[in-house]
Write a protein that holds these residues in place. Structure first.
Motif, PDB file in Angstrom:
ATOM      1  N   ALA A 148      -9.686 -11.269  49.600  1.00  0.00           N
ATOM      2  CA  ALA A 148      -8.418 -11.450  50.798  1.00  0.00           C
ATOM      3  C   ALA A 148      -7.366 -10.305  50.593  1.00  0.00           C
ATOM      4  CB  ALA A 148      -7.778 -12.736  50.706  1.00  0.00           C
ATOM      5  N   ALA A 149      -6.667  -9.904  51.651  1.00  0.00           N
ATOM      6  CA  ALA A 149      -5.803  -9.103  51.705  1.00  0.00           C
ATOM      7  C   ALA A 149      -4.584  -9.462  52.736  1.00  0.00           C
ATOM      8  CB  ALA A 149      -6.255  -7.639  51.981  1.00  0.00           C
ATOM      9  N   LEU A 150      -3.496  -8.886  52.184  1.00  0.00           N
ATOM     10  CA  LEU A 150      -2.182  -9.155  52.996  1.00  0.00           C
ATOM     11  C   LEU A 150      -1.713  -7.965  53.902  1.00  0.00           C
ATOM     12  CD1 LEU A 150       0.019 -10.978  54.185  1.00  0.00           C
ATOM     13  CD2 LEU A 150       1.322 -10.548  51.878  1.00  0.00           C
ATOM     14  N   VAL A 151      -1.843  -6.846  53.286  1.00  0.00           N
ATOM     15  CA  VAL A 151      -1.693  -5.447  53.688  1.00  0.00           C
ATOM     16  C   VAL A 151      -2.967  -4.813  54.144  1.00  0.00           C
ATOM     17  CG1 VAL A 151       0.512  -5.405  52.532  1.00  0.00           C
ATOM     18  CG2 VAL A 151      -1.531  -4.508  51.485  1.00  0.00           C
ATOM     19  N   SER A 152      -2.995  -4.065  55.224  1.00  0.00           N
ATOM     20  CA  SER A 152      -3.904  -3.018  55.752  1.00  0.00           C
ATOM     21  C   SER A 152      -3.353  -1.635  55.333  1.00  0.00           C
ATOM     22  CB  SER A 152      -4.170  -3.213  56.978  1.00  0.00           C
ATOM     23  OG  SER A 152      -4.548  -4.556  57.361  1.00  0.00           O
ATOM     24  N   TRP A 153      -4.480  -0.726  54.793  1.00  0.00           N
ATOM     25  CA  TRP A 153      -4.318   0.607  54.717  1.00  0.00           C
ATOM     26  C   TRP A 153      -4.214   1.207  55.849  1.00  0.00           C
ATOM     27  CZ3 TRP A 153      -3.914   3.294  49.950  1.00  0.00           C
ATOM     28  CH2 TRP A 153      -3.892   2.609  48.813  1.00  0.00           C
ATOM     29  N   PRO A 154      -3.222   2.204  56.041  1.00  0.00           N
ATOM     30  CA  PRO A 154      -3.173   3.164  57.060  1.00  0.00           C
ATOM     31  C   PRO A 154      -4.559   4.170  57.106  1.00  0.00           C
ATOM     32  CG  PRO A 154      -1.533   3.934  55.748  1.00  0.00           C
ATOM     33  CD  PRO A 154      -2.172   2.577  55.051  1.00  0.00           C
ATOM     34  N   GLY A 155      -4.977   4.549  58.225  1.00  0.00           N
ATOM     35  CA  GLY A 155      -5.867   5.696  58.295  1.00  0.00           C
ATOM     36  C   GLY A 155      -7.471   5.218  57.803  1.00  0.00           C
ATOM     37  N   ALA A 331      -1.642   4.454  43.538  1.00  0.00           N
ATOM     38  CA  ALA A 331      -0.352   4.357  42.708  1.00  0.00           C
ATOM     39  C   ALA A 331       0.802   4.213  43.592  1.00  0.00           C
ATOM     40  CB  ALA A 331      -0.339   5.530  41.849  1.00  0.00           C
ATOM     41  N   ALA A 332       0.987   4.944  44.573  1.00  0.00           N
ATOM     42  CA  ALA A 332       1.966   4.747  45.500  1.00  0.00           C
ATOM     43  C   ALA A 332       2.209   3.367  46.089  1.00  0.00           C
ATOM     44  CB  ALA A 332       1.935   5.822  46.682  1.00  0.00           C
ATOM     45  N   LEU A 333       0.892   2.733  46.506  1.00  0.00           N
ATOM     46  CA  LEU A 333       1.073   1.362  46.940  1.00  0.00           C
ATOM     47  C   LEU A 333       1.768   0.351  45.910  1.00  0.00           C
ATOM     48  CD1 LEU A 333       0.923  -1.061  49.313  1.00  0.00           C
ATOM     49  CD2 LEU A 333      -1.649  -0.921  48.580  1.00  0.00           C
ATOM     50  N   LEU A 334       1.088   0.313  44.821  1.00  0.00           N
ATOM     51  CA  LEU A 334       1.156  -0.482  43.603  1.00  0.00           C
ATOM     52  C   LEU A 334       2.522  -0.201  43.069  1.00  0.00           C
ATOM     53  CD1 LEU A 334       0.382  -2.582  41.838  1.00  0.00           C
ATOM     54  CD2 LEU A 334      -1.019  -1.126  40.292  1.00  0.00           C
ATOM     55  N   SER A 335       3.050   0.783  43.073  1.00  0.00           N
ATOM     56  CA  SER A 335       4.547   1.064  42.563  1.00  0.00           C
ATOM     57  C   SER A 335       5.505   0.607  43.323  1.00  0.00           C
ATOM     58  CB  SER A 335       4.848   2.658  42.277  1.00  0.00           C
ATOM     59  OG  SER A 335       6.123   2.895  42.129  1.00  0.00           O
ATOM     60  N   VAL A 343       8.142   2.010  50.198  1.00  0.00           N
ATOM     61  CA  VAL A 343       6.961   1.479  50.687  1.00  0.00           C
ATOM     62  C   VAL A 343       6.287   2.894  51.220  1.00  0.00           C
ATOM     63  CG1 VAL A 343       5.523   0.346  52.654  1.00  0.00           C
ATOM     64  CG2 VAL A 343       7.621  -0.585  51.191  1.00  0.00           C
ATOM     65  N   PRO A 344       4.943   3.403  51.071  1.00  0.00           N
ATOM     66  CA  PRO A 344       4.286   4.277  51.562  1.00  0.00           C
ATOM     67  C   PRO A 344       4.383   4.616  52.981  1.00  0.00           C
ATOM     68  CG  PRO A 344       2.995   3.485  49.881  1.00  0.00           C
ATOM     69  CD  PRO A 344       4.170   2.481  50.242  1.00  0.00           C
ATOM     70  N   GLU A 345       4.064   5.654  53.485  1.00  0.00           N
ATOM     71  CA  GLU A 345       4.141   5.889  55.046  1.00  0.00           C
ATOM     72  C   GLU A 345       2.863   5.202  55.612  1.00  0.00           C
ATOM     73  OE1 GLU A 345       6.119   7.090  58.517  1.00  0.00           O
ATOM     74  OE2 GLU A 345       6.737   7.440  56.390  1.00  0.00           O
ATOM     75  N   GLY A 346       3.008   4.506  56.602  1.00  0.00           N
ATOM     76  CA  GLY A 346       1.814   3.964  57.210  1.00  0.00           C
ATOM     77  C   GLY A 346       1.672   2.573  57.038  1.00  0.00           C
ATOM     78  N   PHE A 347       2.271   1.820  56.005  1.00  0.00           N
ATOM     79  CA  PHE A 347       2.059   0.508  55.519  1.00  0.00           C
ATOM     80  C   PHE A 347       2.959  -0.376  56.374  1.00  0.00           C
ATOM     81  CE2 PHE A 347      -0.199   2.502  52.083  1.00  0.00           C
ATOM     82  CZ  PHE A 347      -1.218   1.500  51.752  1.00  0.00           C
ATOM     83  N   ASP A 348       2.790  -1.504  56.616  1.00  0.00           N
ATOM     84  CA  ASP A 348       3.689  -2.540  57.490  1.00  0.00           C
ATOM     85  C   ASP A 348       4.805  -3.020  56.274  1.00  0.00           C
ATOM     86  OD1 ASP A 348       4.860  -5.051  58.047  1.00  0.00           O
ATOM     87  OD2 ASP A 348       3.317  -5.342  59.630  1.00  0.00           O
ATOM     88  N   ARG A 349       5.854  -2.478  56.211  1.00  0.00           N
ATOM     89  CA  ARG A 349       6.828  -2.748  55.166  1.00  0.00           C
ATOM     90  C   ARG A 349       7.273  -3.962  55.169  1.00  0.00           C
ATOM     91  NH1 ARG A 349       9.268   2.184  54.112  1.00  0.00           N
ATOM     92  NH2 ARG A 349       8.791   3.852  55.504  1.00  0.00           N
ATOM     93  N   GLN A 350       7.408  -5.107  56.335  1.00  0.00           N
ATOM     94  CA  GLN A 350       7.527  -6.410  56.016  1.00  0.00           C
ATOM     95  C   GLN A 350       6.373  -6.779  55.055  1.00  0.00           C
ATOM     96  OE1 GLN A 350       9.938  -8.178  56.307  1.00  0.00           O
ATOM     97  NE2 GLN A 350       9.140 -10.132  55.839  1.00  0.00           N
TER      98      GLN A 350
END
Length: 455
Positions: A148-155, A331-335, A343-350
């Motif tokens: 299950a996931a709450l966030v989606s990866w861009p690209g 690493a960018a997402l987990l950090s 928040v890395p570019e392209g992710f839903d910040r909320q």
């Protein structure tokens, strides 16, 4: 692919419900969290179940086979050892990453949670290579679970069905399909469970997970602490309309009910499998993959043995490059989730903020479970949670939950907290009993506090 051994209907064994599980009528098998058992000292309850002929399958949660690094040999050996000790027909893990990679800059960060792998060619190449390493090391077949996931990866370059199908075709790994996770991703990411079921190779199905959750603020939380909702049973009915699953398992990890309620949930699952599913489930013919998805000659992928003209060193180099790209992205997402970085570019910040709060709350709960004295010392659950969330906001976990409890206590003591002298003395004694040394001296505490403020 050989047919999977029939498992039947089972439940996740947990120490808190061990007695209730033993008393469940018609129980065919159980699943146990691999990291929670020691092969040489199996719980008496599990031994009794094994003596009755109830199968036990180890389910790993910490391997991080979707991470950029190669699977840890010690982790694979431990998983295989548990399979042998239990006489299990297979072992299972997750298509997820749980920590940062050694190829990424900075210290290794632990998520304490299963995080989604990007559905990209790079990530698929790395995952396939890692699965082959695991398969070579394990004494029994491996099955991997969709998460299950709450966030989606861009690209992203592939759908869930395409990603899982290629994974099976390239590695022969089996699938553990969690229908509750399919429902979660429908709510949180707009992904149609029926489209996933129609697109994956169900002949590779090892077994199925069913679990409950709760919706808050338009977000579905896969808690494993609530009854299985009708919507999840409907997804199970959709799967059953396509294939007779070798096994179905009920998961419950918190807020444990009594045996009667667990038996009722298992009965509802059996009803779906017997064709008495929830209203609205549409019977469908057995699933058949289209000719375009049948295994056959295919282009060589980075790090995949055979079938290509590129030299082996070129394939290894391409795979290493893919590992680096995947590792830096993870690493960018987990950090951002555990260390408060941007928040890395392209992710839903909320969504990332919601996920970060959820991870911190889960972390606080697990630490309180391992160290129940801490909430009492700090004046209750609310005071403990407030203090811990303040600590966790910029202090990622790097050494497991027991180490996290010690670091949290030291974090408070460095700042001359808690303010109540008696509580501070009790916390000092608690820390000293477990650390085997004196707490930091006042000068050291001041220095650390200054460093913390400067950071």
């Amino acid at each position: 692919m050989k047919p999977m051994a029939h498992l039947g209907v089972g439940i996740g064994w947990r120490p808190e419900i061990a007695g209730a599980v033993e008393g469940l009528p018609g129980l065919d098998w159980v699943e146990v969290v691999a990291e929670n058992i020691c092969p040489g000292h199996l719980p008496e309850s599990l031994l009794r179940l094994l003596e009755r002929g109830v199968r036990v399958v180890p389910h790993g949660v910490s391997l991080g086979i979707g991470g950029a690094d190669r699977p840890d040999p010690a982790g694979l050996a431990a998983l295989g050892e548990r399979a042998v000790a239990l006489g299990a027909p297979l072992v299972t893990e997750h298509i997820a990453f749980v920590r940062t990679s050694s190829v990424a800059p900075g210290p290794v960060l632990e998520a304490g949670h299963l995080l989604p792998v990007p559905r990209t060619r790079d990530a698929l190449d790395v995952l396939c290579a890692n699965v082959r390493i695991a398969q070579d090391a394990l004494p029994v077949p491996l099955a991997l679970e969709n998460i299950a996931a709450l966030v989606s990866w861009p690209g992203e370059e592939l759908t869930e069905a395409q990603f899982l199908t290629e994974l099976v075709e390239r590695t022969g790994v089996r699938l553990l399909i969690d229908v509750a996770n399919l429902h979660t991703n429908r709510v949180n990411r707009g992904e149609d469970p029926v489209a996933v079921l129609d697109g994956i190779p169900l002949e590779a199905l090892a077994y199925v997970h069913v679990a409950g959750g709760v919706e808050r603020g338009g977000v579905w939380h896969d808690t494993h602490a609530h009854p299985v909702p009708e919507a999840v049973l409907e997804v199970l009915a959709e799967l059953r309309a396509r294939v007779d699953p070798p096994g179905v398992l009920l998961e419950r990890d918190d807020e444990f009910p009594g045996g009667a309620e667990l038996a009722g949930e298992l009965a509802a699952i059996r009803g779906v499998l017997g064709g008495r599913g929830p209203a609205g489930a549409v019977p469908r013919p057995p699933f058949r993959r289209s000719p375009g998805l049948l295994p056959g000659p295919r282009a060589s992928h980075a790090g995949e043995a055979g079938g290509g003209s590129a030299p082996a060193d070129a394939e290894d180099s391409a795979l290493d490059a893919a590992r680096t790209r995947v590792g830096i992205g993870q690493a960018a997402l987990l950090s951002a989730l555990v260390a408060g970085t941007p928040v890395p570019e392209g992710f839903d910040r909320q969504r990332v903020r919601v996920q970060a709060r959820s991870l911190a709350a889960k972390r606080a709960g697990i630490v309180a479970g391992l160290a129940p004295e801490l909430p009492r010392i700090l004046g209750g659950e609310d005071a403990y949670r407030e203090a811990f969330l303040g600590y966790a906001r910029h202090r990622p976990m790097t050494g497991g939950y027991r180490r996290d409890a010690m670091d949290f206590a030291e974090h408070l003591l460095v700042r001359d907290l808690p303010a109540d002298p008696a509580a501070r003395r009790r916390l000092t004694l608690w820390w000293r009993d477990r650390a085997g040394q004196r707490p930091p001296r006042r000068a050291v505490r001041w220095a650390r506090a200054l460093v913390g403020r400067a950071a």
